[in-house]
Design a protein around this motif. Structure first.
Motif, mmCIF file in Angstrom:
data_model
loop_
_atom_site.group_PDB
_atom_site.id
_atom_site.type_symbol
_atom_site.label_atom_id
_atom_site.label_comp_id
_atom_site.label_asym_id
_atom_site.label_seq_id
_atom_site.Cartn_x
_atom_site.Cartn_y
_atom_site.Cartn_z
ATOM 1 N N LEU A 2 -11.930 -4.028 -4.621
ATOM 2 C CA LEU A 2 -11.725 -5.341 -5.221
ATOM 3 C C LEU A 2 -13.073 -5.803 -5.754
ATOM 4 O O LEU A 2 -14.122 -5.343 -5.292
ATOM 5 C CB LEU A 2 -11.236 -6.349 -4.177
ATOM 6 C CG LEU A 2 -9.816 -6.204 -3.640
ATOM 7 C CD1 LEU A 2 -9.625 -7.127 -2.441
ATOM 8 C CD2 LEU A 2 -8.821 -6.557 -4.725
ATOM 9 N N PRO A 3 -13.087 -6.726 -6.719
ATOM 10 C CA PRO A 3 -14.375 -7.250 -7.186
ATOM 11 C C PRO A 3 -15.233 -7.798 -6.040
ATOM 12 O O PRO A 3 -16.449 -7.615 -6.021
ATOM 13 C CB PRO A 3 -13.966 -8.350 -8.161
ATOM 14 C CG PRO A 3 -12.631 -7.912 -8.665
ATOM 15 C CD PRO A 3 -11.959 -7.263 -7.489
ATOM 16 N N SER A 4 -14.581 -8.434 -5.068
ATOM 17 C CA SER A 4 -15.314 -9.025 -3.946
ATOM 18 C C SER A 4 -15.482 -8.054 -2.787
ATOM 19 O O SER A 4 -16.309 -8.265 -1.908
ATOM 20 C CB SER A 4 -14.588 -10.270 -3.444
ATOM 21 O OG SER A 4 -13.266 -9.945 -3.032
ATOM 22 N N GLN A 5 -14.663 -6.979 -2.747
ATOM 23 C CA GLN A 5 -14.721 -5.998 -1.664
ATOM 24 C C GLN A 5 -14.615 -4.598 -2.275
ATOM 25 O O GLN A 5 -13.520 -4.047 -2.387
ATOM 26 C CB GLN A 5 -13.582 -6.220 -0.666
ATOM 27 C CG GLN A 5 -13.675 -7.529 0.106
ATOM 28 C CD GLN A 5 -12.453 -7.717 0.979
ATOM 29 O OE1 GLN A 5 -11.507 -8.394 0.597
ATOM 30 N NE2 GLN A 5 -12.466 -7.114 2.151
ATOM 31 N N PRO A 6 -15.750 -3.998 -2.635
ATOM 32 C CA PRO A 6 -15.717 -2.687 -3.278
ATOM 33 C C PRO A 6 -15.064 -1.600 -2.429
ATOM 34 O O PRO A 6 -14.584 -0.609 -2.963
ATOM 35 C CB PRO A 6 -17.202 -2.383 -3.514
ATOM 36 C CG PRO A 6 -17.856 -3.725 -3.559
ATOM 37 C CD PRO A 6 -17.099 -4.569 -2.574
ATOM 38 N N GLN A 7 -15.048 -1.775 -1.100
ATOM 39 C CA GLN A 7 -14.394 -0.815 -0.218
ATOM 40 C C GLN A 7 -13.265 -1.505 0.555
ATOM 41 O O GLN A 7 -13.236 -1.525 1.785
ATOM 42 C CB GLN A 7 -15.407 -0.181 0.722
ATOM 43 C CG GLN A 7 -16.444 0.654 -0.013
ATOM 44 C CD GLN A 7 -17.374 1.394 0.923
ATOM 45 O OE1 GLN A 7 -17.178 1.430 2.128
ATOM 46 N NE2 GLN A 7 -18.404 2.005 0.359
ATOM 47 N N PHE A 8 -12.333 -2.055 -0.187
ATOM 48 C CA PHE A 8 -11.204 -2.784 0.396
ATOM 49 C C PHE A 8 -10.355 -1.871 1.270
ATOM 50 O O PHE A 8 -9.866 -2.270 2.329
ATOM 51 C CB PHE A 8 -10.368 -3.377 -0.738
ATOM 52 C CG PHE A 8 -9.158 -4.135 -0.296
ATOM 53 C CD1 PHE A 8 -9.256 -5.187 0.602
ATOM 54 C CD2 PHE A 8 -7.900 -3.819 -0.800
ATOM 55 C CE1 PHE A 8 -8.140 -5.895 0.999
ATOM 56 C CE2 PHE A 8 -6.777 -4.527 -0.420
ATOM 57 C CZ PHE A 8 -6.898 -5.567 0.481
ATOM 58 N N ALA A 9 -10.166 -0.627 0.853
ATOM 59 C CA ALA A 9 -9.359 0.324 1.616
ATOM 60 C C ALA A 9 -9.760 1.731 1.255
ATOM 61 O O ALA A 9 -10.305 1.993 0.184
ATOM 62 C CB ALA A 9 -7.868 0.110 1.333
ATOM 63 N N GLU A 10 -9.467 2.637 2.168
ATOM 64 C CA GLU A 10 -9.691 4.055 1.918
ATOM 65 C C GLU A 10 -8.461 4.828 2.368
ATOM 66 O O GLU A 10 -7.966 4.644 3.479
ATOM 67 C CB GLU A 10 -10.928 4.547 2.658
ATOM 68 C CG GLU A 10 -11.259 6.009 2.398
ATOM 69 C CD GLU A 10 -12.566 6.425 3.033
ATOM 70 O OE1 GLU A 10 -13.627 6.234 2.400
ATOM 71 O OE2 GLU A 10 -12.526 6.922 4.179
ATOM 72 N N LEU A 11 -7.975 5.683 1.488
ATOM 73 C CA LEU A 11 -6.827 6.538 1.769
ATOM 74 C C LEU A 11 -7.328 7.977 1.873
ATOM 75 O O LEU A 11 -8.018 8.465 0.976
ATOM 76 C CB LEU A 11 -5.800 6.415 0.646
ATOM 77 C CG LEU A 11 -4.647 7.432 0.626
ATOM 78 C CD1 LEU A 11 -3.703 7.207 1.800
ATOM 79 C CD2 LEU A 11 -3.887 7.353 -0.701
ATOM 80 N N THR A 12 -6.974 8.639 2.975
ATOM 81 C CA THR A 12 -7.318 10.038 3.156
ATOM 82 C C THR A 12 -6.052 10.865 3.236
ATOM 83 O O THR A 12 -5.123 10.519 3.977
ATOM 84 C CB THR A 12 -8.157 10.255 4.427
ATOM 85 O OG1 THR A 12 -9.325 9.432 4.371
ATOM 86 C CG2 THR A 12 -8.578 11.706 4.560
ATOM 87 N N LEU A 13 -6.005 11.934 2.459
ATOM 88 C CA LEU A 13 -4.871 12.855 2.451
ATOM 89 C C LEU A 13 -5.391 14.237 2.838
ATOM 90 O O LEU A 13 -6.163 14.840 2.099
ATOM 91 C CB LEU A 13 -4.221 12.916 1.071
ATOM 92 C CG LEU A 13 -3.736 11.584 0.482
ATOM 93 C CD1 LEU A 13 -3.380 11.756 -0.983
ATOM 94 C CD2 LEU A 13 -2.534 11.072 1.264
ATOM 95 N N ALA A 14 -4.991 14.720 4.021
ATOM 96 C CA ALA A 14 -5.415 16.033 4.494
ATOM 97 C C ALA A 14 -4.210 16.968 4.434
ATOM 98 O O ALA A 14 -3.255 16.827 5.198
ATOM 99 C CB ALA A 14 -5.964 15.943 5.914
ATOM 100 N N PHE A 15 -4.244 17.901 3.507
ATOM 101 C CA PHE A 15 -3.141 18.831 3.285
ATOM 102 C C PHE A 15 -3.258 20.034 4.223
ATOM 103 O O PHE A 15 -4.363 20.545 4.455
ATOM 104 C CB PHE A 15 -3.154 19.334 1.838
ATOM 105 C CG PHE A 15 -2.836 18.290 0.811
ATOM 106 C CD1 PHE A 15 -1.596 18.252 0.188
ATOM 107 C CD2 PHE A 15 -3.784 17.341 0.434
ATOM 108 C CE1 PHE A 15 -1.304 17.306 -0.772
ATOM 109 C CE2 PHE A 15 -3.506 16.382 -0.527
ATOM 110 C CZ PHE A 15 -2.248 16.360 -1.132
ATOM 111 N N ASP A 16 -2.124 20.503 4.745
ATOM 112 C CA ASP A 16 -2.146 21.739 5.512
ATOM 113 C C ASP A 16 -2.582 22.906 4.629
ATOM 114 O O ASP A 16 -3.388 23.742 5.039
ATOM 115 C CB ASP A 16 -0.753 22.043 6.087
ATOM 116 C CG ASP A 16 -0.379 21.133 7.242
ATOM 117 O OD1 ASP A 16 -1.272 20.475 7.803
ATOM 118 O OD2 ASP A 16 0.822 21.073 7.584
ATOM 119 N N ASP A 17 -2.043 22.968 3.413
ATOM 120 C CA ASP A 17 -2.322 24.098 2.529
ATOM 121 C C ASP A 17 -1.952 23.686 1.108
ATOM 122 O O ASP A 17 -0.790 23.760 0.719
ATOM 123 C CB ASP A 17 -1.497 25.310 2.976
ATOM 124 C CG ASP A 17 -1.751 26.544 2.125
ATOM 125 O OD1 ASP A 17 -2.721 26.540 1.339
ATOM 126 O OD2 ASP A 17 -0.978 27.515 2.247
#
Length: 283
Positions: A48-63
């Motif tokens: 967000l403009p006020s929160q550059p790291q508002f959220a982080e999504l991590t996707l760890a694939f098996d393969d």
């Protein structure tokens, strides 16, 4: 002792979340995302403009194969938490509560010609400091097909401030919300989905999985939670052993394959979480 000190941690969390409803979020708007990929792991930072790291999504694939920022097709959007159309997509809009402190919908819609495919599962984590963690938190990770019905896929709710984790055999949209349904109702819905998925397994492979699913459901109904969880462990082990051999286990961006193994594993994982939650915190 003050009245506030008598409140349970979960009650205090819910009160705090209710107060957040007064926050002046703008209605639906797109947010910038930055995607990085290393091996089988994709990290998406939402700002967000006020929160550059508002959220982080991590996707760890098996393969995964063909995994890149472009092939994922990730977008993020702030939503209106009172939108009737969105609430209608939840199991029960009166007790599935979107949080005004975190009105974020994440969409993963890989382009058909982008080349992405994967086997078995993707482990999803949504991390934000906009929500606070307490033991027994009612916050959950929900998933839906584009414009479809959301369902709980939570595997874990961990601190930091909130890390909502789940497993999926496919995509597309994700929300973190407070789920105030009775845990027994949640478990019943998850058993129904597991049984539906088992019925889609090739007939030659179905029998042992059906026995495991039935054993888990019977043990749960009798309050034998440890036995129910053991039966789910057996089901997962059978699926892992037969995935790709006799049980289809591939998802493709071209949408021409059924990842039955991945969906079975994801279903068992989230059911395991809810049974454990009921064991530890009651209904």
């Amino acid at each position: 002792m003050s009245q506030q000190s008598l409140l349970s941690p979960v009650t205090r969390l819910l009160c705090g979340l209710a107060l957040c409803l007064c926050l002046p979020w703008a209605s639906a708007q797109d947010l910038p995302v930055a995607v990085s990929v290393t091996g089988n792991v994709a990290t998406v930072r939402v700002g967000l403009p006020s929160q550059p790291q508002f959220a982080e999504l991590t996707l760890a694939f098996d393969d995964a194969s063909g995994l890149s920022a472009a092939s994922l097709g990730v977008s993020a959007r702030l939503v209106d938490v009172s939108d009737p159309a969105l609430l209608a997509r939840l199991p029960d809009g009166s007790v599935n509560q979107l949080q005004a402190a975190f009105p974020l919908m994440l969409t993963i819609e890989p382009p058909a010609q982008g080349g992405l495919s994967f086997r078995r599962t993707v482990h999803v984590e949504v991390h934000t400091h906009a929500l606070s963690y307490v033991a027994g938190s009612p916050l959950r990770l929900f998933k839906a097909p584009i414009d479809g019905s959301f369902r709980d896929i939570t595997d874990d709710i961990a601190p930091g401030s909130i890390r909502a984790r789940g497993t999926t055999g496919g995509f597309s949209q994700f929300l973190v919300l407070a789920d105030l349904r009775a845990t027994s109702d949640v478990v019943a819905a998850k058993f129904a989905r597991l049984q539906t998925l088992v019925s889609q397994v090739p007939l030659a492979e179905r029998g042992p999985l059906q026995m495991d699913a039935d054993s888990a459901q019977a043990a749960y109904a009798q309050g034998r939670y440890a036995d129910a969880l053991n039966a789910l462990d057996q089901l997962r082990a059978r699926v892992q052993d037969r995935a790709g051999l006799a049980i289809p286990d591939e998802w493709r961006a071209t949408r021409d394959a059924d990842n039955i193994a991945g969906e079975l594993l994801a279903s068992a994982n989230t059911l395991d979480f809810s049974i454990g939650y009921q064991r530890d915190y009651g209904h």
